[in-house]
Design a protein around this motif. Structure first.
Motif, PDB file in Angstrom:
ATOM      1  N   GLY A   1       0.130   3.516  -6.905  1.00 48.80           N
ATOM      2  CA  GLY A   1      -0.202   4.865  -7.330  1.00 48.80           C
ATOM      3  C   GLY A   1       0.960   5.838  -7.302  1.00 48.80           C
ATOM      4  N   GLY A   2       2.041   5.466  -6.612  1.00 47.58           N
ATOM      5  CA  GLY A   2       3.198   6.346  -6.532  1.00 47.58           C
ATOM      6  C   GLY A   2       3.132   7.338  -5.387  1.00 47.58           C
ATOM      7  N   ALA A   3       2.244   7.101  -4.418  1.00 46.59           N
ATOM      8  CA  ALA A   3       2.154   7.975  -3.249  1.00 46.59           C
ATOM      9  C   ALA A   3       3.391   7.790  -2.364  1.00 46.59           C
ATOM     10  CB  ALA A   3       0.892   7.658  -2.447  1.00 46.59           C
ATOM     11  N   THR A   4       3.683   8.786  -1.559  1.00 46.92           N
ATOM     12  CA  THR A   4       4.779   8.698  -0.599  1.00 46.92           C
ATOM     13  C   THR A   4       4.247   8.114   0.698  1.00 46.92           C
ATOM     14  OG1 THR A   4       5.910  10.603  -1.546  1.00 46.92           O
ATOM     15  CG2 THR A   4       6.491  10.020   0.716  1.00 46.92           C
ATOM     16  N   LEU A   5       4.910   7.089   1.193  1.00 48.95           N
ATOM     17  CA  LEU A   5       4.535   6.461   2.452  1.00 48.95           C
ATOM     18  C   LEU A   5       5.342   7.076   3.587  1.00 48.95           C
ATOM     19  CD1 LEU A   5       4.667   2.756   1.257  1.00 48.95           C
ATOM     20  CD2 LEU A   5       2.608   4.065   1.790  1.00 48.95           C
ATOM     21  N   ASN A   6       4.660   7.557   4.611  1.00 51.56           N
ATOM     22  CA  ASN A   6       5.330   8.011   5.824  1.00 51.56           C
ATOM     23  C   ASN A   6       5.401   6.805   6.751  1.00 51.56           C
ATOM     24  OD1 ASN A   6       5.499  10.671   4.907  1.00 51.56           O
ATOM     25  ND2 ASN A   6       3.459  11.106   5.630  1.00 51.56           N
ATOM     26  N   CYS A   7       6.553   6.171   6.797  1.00 50.37           N
ATOM     27  CA  CYS A   7       6.707   4.923   7.544  1.00 50.37           C
ATOM     28  C   CYS A   7       6.768   5.186   9.042  1.00 50.37           C
ATOM     29  CB  CYS A   7       7.946   4.174   7.071  1.00 50.37           C
ATOM     30  SG  CYS A   7       7.764   3.604   5.380  1.00 50.37           S
ATOM     31  N   GLU A   8       5.986   4.421   9.770  1.00 54.10           N
ATOM     32  CA  GLU A   8       5.897   4.563  11.213  1.00 54.10           C
ATOM     33  C   GLU A   8       6.878   3.657  11.948  1.00 54.10           C
ATOM     34  OE1 GLU A   8       3.814   6.891  12.429  1.00 54.10           O
ATOM     35  OE2 GLU A   8       3.126   7.326  10.406  1.00 54.10           O
ATOM     36  N   SER A   9       7.466   2.684  11.217  1.00 61.01           N
ATOM     37  CA  SER A   9       8.389   1.751  11.860  1.00 61.01           C
ATOM     38  C   SER A   9       9.275   1.097  10.807  1.00 61.01           C
ATOM     39  CB  SER A   9       7.615   0.656  12.605  1.00 61.01           C
ATOM     40  OG  SER A   9       6.936  -0.171  11.678  1.00 61.01           O
TER      41      SER A   9
ATOM     42  N   ARG B   1      -2.642  -1.418   6.385  1.00 64.48           N
ATOM     43  CA  ARG B   1      -2.727  -2.832   5.975  1.00 64.48           C
ATOM     44  C   ARG B   1      -1.923  -3.039   4.697  1.00 64.48           C
ATOM     45  NH1 ARG B   1      -9.053  -2.505   6.401  1.00 64.48           N
ATOM     46  NH2 ARG B   1      -9.182  -2.057   8.604  1.00 64.48           N
ATOM     47  N   ASP B   2      -1.607  -4.293   4.399  1.00 59.14           N
ATOM     48  CA  ASP B   2      -0.840  -4.591   3.189  1.00 59.14           C
ATOM     49  C   ASP B   2      -1.549  -4.069   1.942  1.00 59.14           C
ATOM     50  OD1 ASP B   2       1.076  -5.786   4.753  1.00 59.14           O
ATOM     51  OD2 ASP B   2       0.683  -7.836   4.066  1.00 59.14           O
ATOM     52  N   GLY B   3      -2.868  -4.190   1.894  1.00 60.61           N
ATOM     53  CA  GLY B   3      -3.625  -3.682   0.744  1.00 60.61           C
ATOM     54  C   GLY B   3      -3.518  -2.175   0.610  1.00 60.61           C
ATOM     55  N   ASP B   4      -3.483  -1.471   1.742  1.00 61.59           N
ATOM     56  CA  ASP B   4      -3.298  -0.020   1.734  1.00 61.59           C
ATOM     57  C   ASP B   4      -1.924   0.325   1.164  1.00 61.59           C
ATOM     58  OD1 ASP B   4      -5.758   0.242   3.146  1.00 61.59           O
ATOM     59  OD2 ASP B   4      -4.709   0.161   5.074  1.00 61.59           O
ATOM     60  N   LEU B   5      -0.908  -0.391   1.645  1.00 58.96           N
ATOM     61  CA  LEU B   5       0.455  -0.147   1.165  1.00 58.96           C
ATOM     62  C   LEU B   5       0.561  -0.435  -0.328  1.00 58.96           C
ATOM     63  CD1 LEU B   5       2.502  -1.707   4.109  1.00 58.96           C
ATOM     64  CD2 LEU B   5       2.183   0.727   3.610  1.00 58.96           C
ATOM     65  N   GLU B   6      -0.031  -1.529  -0.766  1.00 58.72           N
ATOM     66  CA  GLU B   6       0.034  -1.877  -2.192  1.00 58.72           C
ATOM     67  C   GLU B   6      -0.617  -0.800  -3.054  1.00 58.72           C
ATOM     68  OE1 GLU B   6      -1.372  -5.236  -5.412  1.00 58.72           O
ATOM     69  OE2 GLU B   6      -1.233  -5.821  -3.310  1.00 58.72           O
TER      70      GLU B   6
ATOM     71  N   SER C   1       0.779  12.056   0.311  1.00 54.43           N
ATOM     72  CA  SER C   1       1.574  11.340   1.306  1.00 54.43           C
ATOM     73  C   SER C   1       0.604  10.599   2.215  1.00 54.43           C
ATOM     74  CB  SER C   1       2.472  12.285   2.100  1.00 54.43           C
ATOM     75  OG  SER C   1       1.714  13.192   2.848  1.00 54.43           O
ATOM     76  N   PHE C   2       0.964   9.394   2.563  1.00 53.53           N
ATOM     77  CA  PHE C   2       0.106   8.493   3.318  1.00 53.53           C
ATOM     78  C   PHE C   2       0.757   8.243   4.673  1.00 53.53           C
ATOM     79  CE2 PHE C   2      -1.761   3.904   3.165  1.00 53.53           C
ATOM     80  CZ  PHE C   2      -2.734   4.248   4.084  1.00 53.53           C
TER      81      PHE C   2
ATOM     82  N   ALA D   1       9.893   0.448  -6.471  1.00 55.09           N
ATOM     83  CA  ALA D   1      10.503   0.799  -5.188  1.00 55.09           C
ATOM     84  C   ALA D   1       9.570   1.798  -4.516  1.00 55.09           C
ATOM     85  CB  ALA D   1      11.874   1.412  -5.406  1.00 55.09           C
ATOM     86  N   PRO D   2       9.090   1.498  -3.330  1.00 56.09           N
ATOM     87  CA  PRO D   2       8.190   2.426  -2.655  1.00 56.09           C
ATOM     88  C   PRO D   2       8.872   3.763  -2.365  1.00 56.09           C
ATOM     89  CG  PRO D   2       8.229   0.303  -1.524  1.00 56.09           C
ATOM     90  CD  PRO D   2       9.322   0.290  -2.541  1.00 56.09           C
ATOM     91  N   ARG D   3       8.123   4.843  -2.512  1.00 53.95           N
ATOM     92  CA  ARG D   3       8.596   6.171  -2.105  1.00 53.95           C
ATOM     93  C   ARG D   3       8.297   6.280  -0.615  1.00 53.95           C
ATOM     94  NH1 ARG D   3       5.721  10.468  -5.642  1.00 53.95           N
ATOM     95  NH2 ARG D   3       7.037  11.785  -4.357  1.00 53.95           N
ATOM     96  N   MET D   4       9.335   6.451   0.200  1.00 49.40           N
ATOM     97  CA  MET D   4       9.139   6.436   1.647  1.00 49.40           C
ATOM     98  C   MET D   4       9.845   7.597   2.322  1.00 49.40           C
ATOM     99  SD  MET D   4       9.502   2.431   2.714  1.00 49.40           S
ATOM    100  CE  MET D   4      10.820   1.871   1.643  1.00 49.40           C
TER     101      MET D   4
END
Length: 71
Positions: free
Chosen positions: A27-35, A17-22, A10-11, A52-55
Motif C-alpha cells: 500500500g505504500g505505508a511508512t513502517l516505523n521499524c522497532e528493530s 507479522r509478515d502479512g502485516d508488513l506485506e 504510518s504503521f 523498497a519499503p518506506r521505513m
C-alpha cells in the motif's frame, strides 16, 4: 477499504507479522521499524514485490525527556 490514502499512513508498534508488513509495503505505508530485524524482514518482503519499503527507525535516547512519558 476505508478510503484513506495508504501513503499517508504510518504503521507502528511491536509484533508486526509478515502479512502485516506485506500489506503495508504493497500500500505504500511508512513502517516505523522497532528493530533491525524488523527492517530486514520488511526489506526481504519488499524485494520480490519490486518495492523498497518506506521505513523510519525508532530511536530510544539514553536519557529521560522531562514532561513526556518517554523514558
Amino acid at each position: 477499504a476505508c478510503g484513506a490514502d495508504p501513503a499517508k499512513v504510518s504503521f507502528a508498534g511491536p509484533g508486526k507479522r509478515d502479512g502485516d508488513l506485506e500489506a503495508a509495503i504493497r500500500g505504500g505505508a511508512t513502517l516505523n521499524c522497532e528493530s533491525e530485524g524488523e527492517a530486514e524482514r520488511a526489506r526481504r518482503i519488499g524485494d520480490p514485490l519490486g518495492r523498497a519499503p518506506r521505513m523510519t527507525v525508532r530511536v530510544n535516547p539514553d536519557f529521560e525527556i522531562k514532561g513526556s512519558g518517554m523514558r
